[in-house]
Write a protein that holds these residues in place. Structure first.
Motif, PDB file in Angstrom:
ATOM      1  N   ILE A   1       5.817  12.034 -12.661  1.00 32.26           N
ATOM      2  CA  ILE A   1       5.414  11.417 -13.944  1.00 32.26           C
ATOM      3  C   ILE A   1       5.473   9.896 -13.849  1.00 32.26           C
ATOM      4  CG2 ILE A   1       6.100  11.138 -16.347  1.00 32.26           C
ATOM      5  CD1 ILE A   1       7.016  14.111 -16.245  1.00 32.26           C
ATOM      6  N   LEU A   2       6.506   9.372 -13.180  1.00 32.83           N
ATOM      7  CA  LEU A   2       6.618   7.931 -13.036  1.00 32.83           C
ATOM      8  C   LEU A   2       5.443   7.355 -12.245  1.00 32.83           C
ATOM      9  CD1 LEU A   2       8.183   5.275 -13.319  1.00 32.83           C
ATOM     10  CD2 LEU A   2       9.440   5.917 -11.236  1.00 32.83           C
ATOM     11  N   VAL A   3       5.151   7.992 -11.100  1.00 33.45           N
ATOM     12  CA  VAL A   3       4.048   7.489 -10.267  1.00 33.45           C
ATOM     13  C   VAL A   3       2.720   7.559 -11.021  1.00 33.45           C
ATOM     14  CG1 VAL A   3       2.747   7.908  -8.164  1.00 33.45           C
ATOM     15  CG2 VAL A   3       5.245   8.020  -8.111  1.00 33.45           C
ATOM     16  N   ARG A   4       2.504   8.661 -11.740  1.00 32.63           N
ATOM     17  CA  ARG A   4       1.239   8.820 -12.473  1.00 32.63           C
ATOM     18  C   ARG A   4       1.111   7.777 -13.583  1.00 32.63           C
ATOM     19  NH1 ARG A   4       0.269  14.656 -14.853  1.00 32.63           N
ATOM     20  NH2 ARG A   4       0.249  15.104 -12.611  1.00 32.63           N
ATOM     21  N   SER A   5       2.201   7.524 -14.313  1.00 32.98           N
ATOM     22  CA  SER A   5       2.152   6.540 -15.391  1.00 32.98           C
ATOM     23  C   SER A   5       1.899   5.134 -14.849  1.00 32.98           C
ATOM     24  CB  SER A   5       3.450   6.589 -16.194  1.00 32.98           C
ATOM     25  OG  SER A   5       4.550   6.288 -15.357  1.00 32.98           O
ATOM     26  N   VAL A   6       2.516   4.798 -13.691  1.00 36.44           N
ATOM     27  CA  VAL A   6       2.298   3.482 -13.104  1.00 36.44           C
ATOM     28  C   VAL A   6       0.842   3.324 -12.653  1.00 36.44           C
ATOM     29  CG1 VAL A   6       2.901   1.985 -11.163  1.00 36.44           C
ATOM     30  CG2 VAL A   6       4.701   3.143 -12.457  1.00 36.44           C
ATOM     31  N   VAL A   7       0.315   4.347 -12.022  1.00 35.62           N
ATOM     32  CA  VAL A   7      -1.079   4.281 -11.534  1.00 35.62           C
ATOM     33  C   VAL A   7      -2.046   4.141 -12.716  1.00 35.62           C
ATOM     34  CG1 VAL A   7      -2.876   5.579 -10.372  1.00 35.62           C
ATOM     35  CG2 VAL A   7      -0.586   5.492  -9.385  1.00 35.62           C
ATOM     36  N   GLN A   8      -1.838   4.919 -13.781  1.00 35.47           N
ATOM     37  CA  GLN A   8      -2.701   4.822 -14.958  1.00 35.47           C
ATOM     38  C   GLN A   8      -2.610   3.454 -15.615  1.00 35.47           C
ATOM     39  OE1 GLN A   8      -1.619   8.079 -17.491  1.00 35.47           O
ATOM     40  NE2 GLN A   8      -2.662   9.625 -16.220  1.00 35.47           N
ATOM     41  N   PHE A   9      -1.403   2.918 -15.711  1.00 38.89           N
ATOM     42  CA  PHE A   9      -1.229   1.602 -16.315  1.00 38.89           C
ATOM     43  C   PHE A   9      -1.980   0.537 -15.524  1.00 38.89           C
ATOM     44  CE2 PHE A   9       0.987  -2.428 -16.658  1.00 38.89           C
ATOM     45  CZ  PHE A   9       1.022  -2.622 -18.029  1.00 38.89           C
ATOM     46  N   MET A  10      -1.861   0.526 -14.205  1.00 44.11           N
ATOM     47  CA  MET A  10      -2.536  -0.469 -13.397  1.00 44.11           C
ATOM     48  C   MET A  10      -4.058  -0.339 -13.454  1.00 44.11           C
ATOM     49  SD  MET A  10      -0.508  -2.603 -12.124  1.00 44.11           S
ATOM     50  CE  MET A  10       1.256  -2.847 -12.016  1.00 44.11           C
ATOM     51  N   ALA A  11      -4.502   0.893 -13.538  1.00 45.99           N
ATOM     52  CA  ALA A  11      -5.961   1.092 -13.618  1.00 45.99           C
ATOM     53  C   ALA A  11      -6.512   0.624 -14.961  1.00 45.99           C
ATOM     54  CB  ALA A  11      -6.291   2.565 -13.392  1.00 45.99           C
TER      55      ALA A  11
ATOM     56  N   HIS B   1      -6.944  -3.186 -13.807  1.00 44.65           N
ATOM     57  CA  HIS B   1      -8.114  -2.739 -13.043  1.00 44.65           C
ATOM     58  C   HIS B   1      -7.813  -2.714 -11.541  1.00 44.65           C
ATOM     59  CE1 HIS B   1     -10.601  -2.879 -16.646  1.00 44.65           C
ATOM     60  NE2 HIS B   1     -10.109  -4.090 -16.892  1.00 44.65           N
ATOM     61  N   ILE B   2      -6.635  -2.243 -11.218  1.00 38.51           N
ATOM     62  CA  ILE B   2      -6.206  -2.109  -9.820  1.00 38.51           C
ATOM     63  C   ILE B   2      -6.079  -0.619  -9.512  1.00 38.51           C
ATOM     64  CG2 ILE B   2      -4.403  -2.612  -8.135  1.00 38.51           C
ATOM     65  CD1 ILE B   2      -3.682  -5.054  -9.865  1.00 38.51           C
ATOM     66  N   LYS B   3      -6.787  -0.194  -8.491  1.00 38.49           N
ATOM     67  CA  LYS B   3      -6.784   1.215  -8.122  1.00 38.49           C
ATOM     68  C   LYS B   3      -5.713   1.458  -7.054  1.00 38.49           C
ATOM     69  CE  LYS B   3      -9.879   4.926  -6.686  1.00 38.49           C
ATOM     70  NZ  LYS B   3     -11.247   5.276  -6.237  1.00 38.49           N
ATOM     71  N   LEU B   4      -4.740   2.319  -7.372  1.00 35.68           N
ATOM     72  CA  LEU B   4      -3.642   2.645  -6.459  1.00 35.68           C
ATOM     73  C   LEU B   4      -3.734   4.106  -6.054  1.00 35.68           C
ATOM     74  CD1 LEU B   4      -0.720   0.855  -8.328  1.00 35.68           C
ATOM     75  CD2 LEU B   4      -2.055  -0.018  -6.409  1.00 35.68           C
ATOM     76  N   ASN B   5      -3.192   4.392  -4.887  1.00 33.67           N
ATOM     77  CA  ASN B   5      -3.171   5.765  -4.381  1.00 33.67           C
ATOM     78  C   ASN B   5      -1.801   6.374  -4.720  1.00 33.67           C
ATOM     79  OD1 ASN B   5      -3.490   8.153  -3.035  1.00 33.67           O
ATOM     80  ND2 ASN B   5      -4.077   7.237  -1.071  1.00 33.67           N
ATOM     81  N   PRO B   6      -1.721   7.359  -5.600  1.00 35.74           N
ATOM     82  CA  PRO B   6      -0.402   7.908  -5.991  1.00 35.74           C
ATOM     83  C   PRO B   6       0.304   8.643  -4.860  1.00 35.74           C
ATOM     84  CG  PRO B   6      -2.188   9.170  -6.979  1.00 35.74           C
ATOM     85  CD  PRO B   6      -2.827   7.998  -6.333  1.00 35.74           C
ATOM     86  N   LYS B   7      -0.475   9.249  -3.952  1.00 34.78           N
ATOM     87  CA  LYS B   7       0.162   9.982  -2.843  1.00 34.78           C
ATOM     88  C   LYS B   7       0.943   9.032  -1.951  1.00 34.78           C
ATOM     89  CE  LYS B   7      -3.198  13.758  -2.652  1.00 34.78           C
ATOM     90  NZ  LYS B   7      -4.189  14.457  -1.805  1.00 34.78           N
ATOM     91  N   LYS B   8       0.369   7.881  -1.630  1.00 35.88           N
ATOM     92  CA  LYS B   8       1.045   6.921  -0.753  1.00 35.88           C
ATOM     93  C   LYS B   8       2.259   6.309  -1.449  1.00 35.88           C
ATOM     94  CE  LYS B   8      -3.039   5.763   1.947  1.00 35.88           C
ATOM     95  NZ  LYS B   8      -3.977   4.691   2.365  1.00 35.88           N
ATOM     96  N   LEU B   9       2.124   6.075  -2.771  1.00 37.69           N
ATOM     97  CA  LEU B   9       3.288   5.569  -3.503  1.00 37.69           C
ATOM     98  C   LEU B   9       4.417   6.599  -3.528  1.00 37.69           C
ATOM     99  CD1 LEU B   9       1.561   3.809  -6.531  1.00 37.69           C
ATOM    100  CD2 LEU B   9       2.766   2.699  -4.642  1.00 37.69           C
ATOM    101  N   TYR B  10       4.061   7.874  -3.660  1.00 42.51           N
ATOM    102  CA  TYR B  10       5.087   8.914  -3.701  1.00 42.51           C
ATOM    103  C   TYR B  10       5.777   9.059  -2.348  1.00 42.51           C
ATOM    104  CZ  TYR B  10       7.355  13.314  -4.908  1.00 42.51           C
ATOM    105  OH  TYR B  10       8.278  14.295  -5.160  1.00 42.51           O
ATOM    106  N   GLN B  11       5.091   8.739  -1.230  1.00 44.27           N
ATOM    107  CA  GLN B  11       5.723   8.821   0.088  1.00 44.27           C
ATOM    108  C   GLN B  11       6.843   7.783   0.249  1.00 44.27           C
ATOM    109  OE1 GLN B  11       2.675   8.489   3.034  1.00 44.27           O
ATOM    110  NE2 GLN B  11       1.679  10.419   2.455  1.00 44.27           N
TER     111      GLN B  11
END
Length: 426
Positions: A64-74, A78-88
């Protein structure tokens, strides 16, 4: 992960004011706690009031934390992040974090440069070089047009979303059977196989098609050369009747010019005749109006003369009536009254009284007979004058009609004669 990326991340985080020291050995192994803390701190730098989950005990909380951070940045940056790499939370997460830290670091760096320039150039006037911004102006125009187009399409799609939502929900709620799905997949596989076979067949027949097309092109070129040679020979050959044709063409041109000249002159003459007839018609109308005015004036003069004569006759009648009254009174004393027929003369007035057994009848008249004759003569003269005026008006009208008829006949003769002359010339 590279040594350069890790060092740049640590330097940028230190410049941004991150409170914790980051070592180069922190990301050799997965370290989700440090990555989560860094993500939360970066999000707070973008939006201090951002609400993010802080619990990291379970796997669901971390997701949930990673998903919320990725959505906020997008949404916000307007920054596209990869949630899988952040979760690693290893070296691959460093590359994703550099995307966010580089934006903040460049903004801080640009702000520092502008503040330094303002301090050094407090007394100087602001300068702006538009020449260096022309390329950016073109790009902004393109982007502006694209933004408007995208906004229009987005508005249309949002308007259709109400209808499409119901259909989508209906399709999602429908239970698909495995057999139907298998049948659809098999049919699509068969269609793809047939298309592949067609493409392969066309690829195999490319060489034969090329040879056939080359043969057709050569054949067309030969035909084109033959037709061009034939055209040149036809241009060189002159027909036998061409000389006579040119002579007749010159004569025809002369005849046409003469015809146009005569046609113009004929139309001009017709126009002149019409204008002359119109003028004559206006003159005749003026003459008729003048004669009518003269006749009316004569009638008025005669009426005034008749009224004057009637007034003079009335005065004479009054004198004669007084004399006759005296004569009648003397006769009544001598002779008894007898009924006598009334006597009237034209143009004179008589007075009658009712006759009784003992009443006498008085006879009124005038002794001047010449005046009555004159009055009759004047009336007859008036009638004769009116008849003569009417006859004169009729004669004038008949003469005008005859003159118009003669002119029309003369015009028709001129037109027919001109037409015959033109036909004879041709």
């Amino acid at each position: 992960m590279s040594y350069k990326d890790l060092r740049s991340l640590t330097e940028m985080m230190r410049a941004l004011g991150y409170p914790r020291l980051i070592s180069l050995e922190n990301f050799r192994q997965p370290n989700f706690g440090l990555v989560a803390e860094m993500m939360i701190w970066l999000v707070k730098r973008f939006e201090p009031n951002a609400d993010l989950p802080t619990e990291l005990d379970t796997e669901q909380d971390r997701v949930i934390l990673v998903r919320s951070v990725v959505q906020f940045m997008a949404n916000k940056a307007h920054i596209k992040l990869n949630p899988k790499k952040l979760y690693q939370a290893d070296g691959y997460a460093v590359k994703e974090l550099i995307k966010v830290t580089s934006v903040l670091y460049n903004a801080m760096k640009g702000n520092a440069l502008t503040s330094g320039d303002d301090e050094t150039n407090d007394t100087d006037l602001p300068t702006f070089d538009i020449g260096s911004k022309l390329s950016q102006l073109k790009q902004t125009r393109k982007l502006g047009s694209k933004i408007t187009m995208k906004g229009a399409t987005l508005y249309d799609l949002l308007g259709k979303e109400i209808d499409l939502r119901e259909k989508r929900q209906a399709v999602l709620a429908k239970n698909l059977e495995i057999q139907d799905v298998e049948v659809g997949l098999r049919n699509s596989i068969k269609m793809v196989d047939t298309e592949i076979k067609k493409v392969q067949h066309n690829i195999e027949n490319v060489q034969s098609n090329e040879s056939a097309l080359d043969a057709k092109i050569e054949k067309k070129k030969v035909e084109l050369d033959r037709n061009q040679k034939r055209l040149l020979t036809l241009k060189k050959v002159r027909p036998a009747f061409m000389d006579e044709y040119e002579k007749l063409e010159v004569e025809l041109k002369k005849c046409y010019d003469e015809y146009m000249l005569r046609f113009r002159s004929l139309t001009y003459l017709e126009q002149q005749i019409d204008e002359f007839e119109r003028v004559e018609q206006e003159r005749m109308e003026e003459r008729q109006n003048a004669t009518r005015k003269i006749i009316e004036r004569m009638k008025q003069d005669e009426n005034t003369k008749a009224s004057e004569d009637m007034l003079s006759d009335g005065e004479d009648l009054d004198d004669t009536e007084d004399e006759e009254d005296e004569v009648v009174d003397t006769r009544e004393t001598r002779v008894p009254s007898k009924p006598e027929p009334e006597q009237r003369r034209p143009g004179k007035s008589a007075r009658n009284r009712p006759a009784g057994p003992n009443s006498n009848r008085r006879v009124y008249g005038s002794m001047t007979g010449g005046e009555d004759d004159d009055s009759l003569d004047s009336d007859s003269d008036m009638l004769l004058d009116e008849d003569s005026a009417d006859s004169e008006e009729l004669e004038v009208n008949e003469m005008a009609a005859a003159e118009l008829k003669n002119r029309k006949s003369a015009k028709a003769k001129l037109v027919t004669q001109a037409a015959e002359n033109s036909d004879g010339d041709f």
